[in-house]
Write an enzyme that holds these catalytic residues in place. Structure first.
Site, short mmCIF file in Angstrom:
data_model
loop_
_atom_site.label_atom_id
_atom_site.label_comp_id
_atom_site.label_asym_id
_atom_site.label_seq_id
_atom_site.Cartn_x
_atom_site.Cartn_y
_atom_site.Cartn_z
N ASP A 197 48.03 46.03 39.19
CA ASP A 197 49.46 46.02 38.96
C ASP A 197 49.72 46.14 37.45
OD1 ASP A 197 52.15 45.70 39.28
OD2 ASP A 197 52.07 43.66 40.07
N ASP A 246 40.30 42.09 31.08
CA ASP A 246 40.99 41.90 29.79
C ASP A 246 40.50 42.91 28.76
OD1 ASP A 246 38.56 40.56 30.01
OD2 ASP A 246 39.11 38.99 28.59
N TYR A 303 48.16 38.36 45.80
CA TYR A 303 49.54 38.53 46.28
C TYR A 303 49.67 38.20 47.77
CZ TYR A 303 50.54 40.99 41.90
OH TYR A 303 50.72 41.31 40.58
N LYS A 340 37.10 40.07 36.73
CA LYS A 340 36.80 38.96 35.82
C LYS A 340 35.62 38.19 36.41
CE LYS A 340 39.00 37.36 32.77
NZ LYS A 340 38.62 37.39 31.33
N ASP A 398 50.57 49.79 35.03
CA ASP A 398 51.80 49.89 34.23
C ASP A 398 51.46 50.14 32.76
OD1 ASP A 398 53.53 49.67 36.30
OD2 ASP A 398 54.37 47.74 35.73
#
Ligand code: NAD
Length: 370
Positions: free
Chosen positions: A251, A227, A143, A194, A255
């Site tokens: 992020d 994942d 970001y 990852k 959620d």
């Protein structure tokens, strides 16, 4: 601010002042019944500060935030300020606080209250008793990384660019935050990245392993691809205690974890900085929800997310974990008696206002001393 426990309260906009009123009731109770000597200072942020001062965060407010032991924020924003200049918009106040206080670790707990077990979209046995914490790196990663932008290529097509970038120190400090939190929880950290496809993920795994081996060998560490972590969160979320991950994965995973337990009106959060040499920990506590302009001013908002954010402050900023538990237990009992604000209403329950929910929690706190 004077000695004692200094809390800066920034109610903000929309339902912010309504939910914060209920937190003040709790703080007054802690002072009156347990003599905990909290001192509250209150100031403006977001749209309310734009109206008063022309900017969403003044230097004076930031100074108060730096001097406080903890900052509790309601919410910022609303349609009234949708057209103000980008750099003074309400959200800039929040970003200014995060930056000014050096907050790099965002904590999002997913806690399932027994009375709301049926409100989850997952089976009760999967979420019953759930208590996990996601620690998201907040100031680095894709970001903020450069180069970034959208460029036009010689053939006229366009290319969008963002850069995932992490330094050793950025990874180590958020890893330390996660290990410290695990020590006062169940002693387990899962680090998600990852590393199978990203060099920044390889570095992340190496640095988390390094900090663990050197400083936190007493905590159990496991690595997981992000994942797989997303899948495990819905398959068997109770396997986790603390999950630490980068800005982007955090992020999404936070959620996902939040929705295991239901409504926005129930979700607290905290953002922490680095502990200073004198032991001070910069910290901002706030509900995950926004200013909910659609219900603002109508005594309909659920104050529990903000009250639970204050419970996090009791735990992490004020060294009062037993009082945090007392408050969480009072909320659990109010829910068990069937009281619900509109957002968590279920058939057969009694719908109550923001104020009645707050009063009922205080009444349960009273009972906890009987
Ligand atoms: P929101 O979280 O304010 O509201 C989403 C929906 O959830 C609404 O229907 C609202 O009524 C409901 N809701 C939220 N909190 C609730 C509560 N405590 N009790 C009962 N119902 C609740 O998100 P939005 O509508 O997308 O944004 C509204 C404003 O808030 C915008 O200006 C946005 O920029 C701002 N916002 C601020 C923050 C923050 O301050 N951290 C976060 C998100 C959005």
């Amino acid at each position: 601010m004077a000695d004692g426990r200094n809390l800066l309260v920034l109610p903000g906009d929309g339902i912010g002042p309504e939910v914060m009123r209920e937190v003040r009731r709790i703080v007054e109770w802690l002072n009156r019944r347990l003599n905990l000597k909290f001192e509250i200072e209150e100031d403006l942020v977001g749209g309310a500060a734009i109206d008063a001062h022309g900017r969403s965060l003044t230097d004076a407010t930031l100074k108060l935030a730096k001097d406080a032991d903890a900052v509790l924020l309601g919410a910022v924003g609303g349609p009234k300020w949708d057209k103000v200049a980008f750099d003074i918009r309400p959200e800039a106040g929040l970003l200014g606080l995060r930056k000014g206080l050096g907050l790099f670790a965002n904590l999002r707990p997913a806690l399932c209250f027994e009375a709301l077990v049926d409100a989850s979209s997952l089976k009760p046995e999967i979420v019953r008793g759930l208590d996990i914490l996601i620690v998201r790196e907040l100031t680095g990663g894709v970001y903020f990384g450069t180069p970034r932008g959208i460029e036009t290529l010689p053939d006229g097509s366009r290319r969008g660019i963002n850069t995932q970038v992490y330094t050793t120190e950025e990874i180590r400090r958020v890893a330390r935050a996660a290990f410290e939190l695990a020590r006062v929880r169940k002693g387990r950290v899962t680090s998600a990245e990852k590393a199978n496809v990203m060099e920044s993920g390889i570095l992340w795994r190496e640095e988390v392993t390094f900090v663990h081996g050197k400083e936190y060998p007493d905590v159990k560490l496991e690595h997981m691809y992000a994942d797989n972590c997303a899948m495990q969160l819905v398959k068997n979320p109770k396997q986790f205690d603390v999950i630490v991950t980068d800005n982007l994965f955090g992020d999404i995973l936070s959620d996902e974890a939040a929705m295991l337990t239901g409504s926005l009106g129930m979700l607290p959060s905290a953002s922490l900085g680095a502990k200073a040499a004198d032991g001070r920990l910069p910290a901002l506590y706030e509900p995950v929800h926004g200013s909910a302009p659609d219900i603002a001013g109508r005594d309909l908002a659920n104050p529990i997310a903000t009250i639970l954010s204050f419970a996090m402050a009791l735990k992490y900023s004020f060294g009062l974990p037993e009082e945090a538990k007392r408050l969480e237990a009072a909320i659990e009992r109010v829910l068990a008696t069937g009281l619900r604000t509109a957002d968590i209403m279920q058939p057969g329950m009694a719908k109550v206002s923001t104020g009645v929910m707050g009063e009922s929690i205080v009444r349960e706190l009273d009972k906890s001393l009987e």
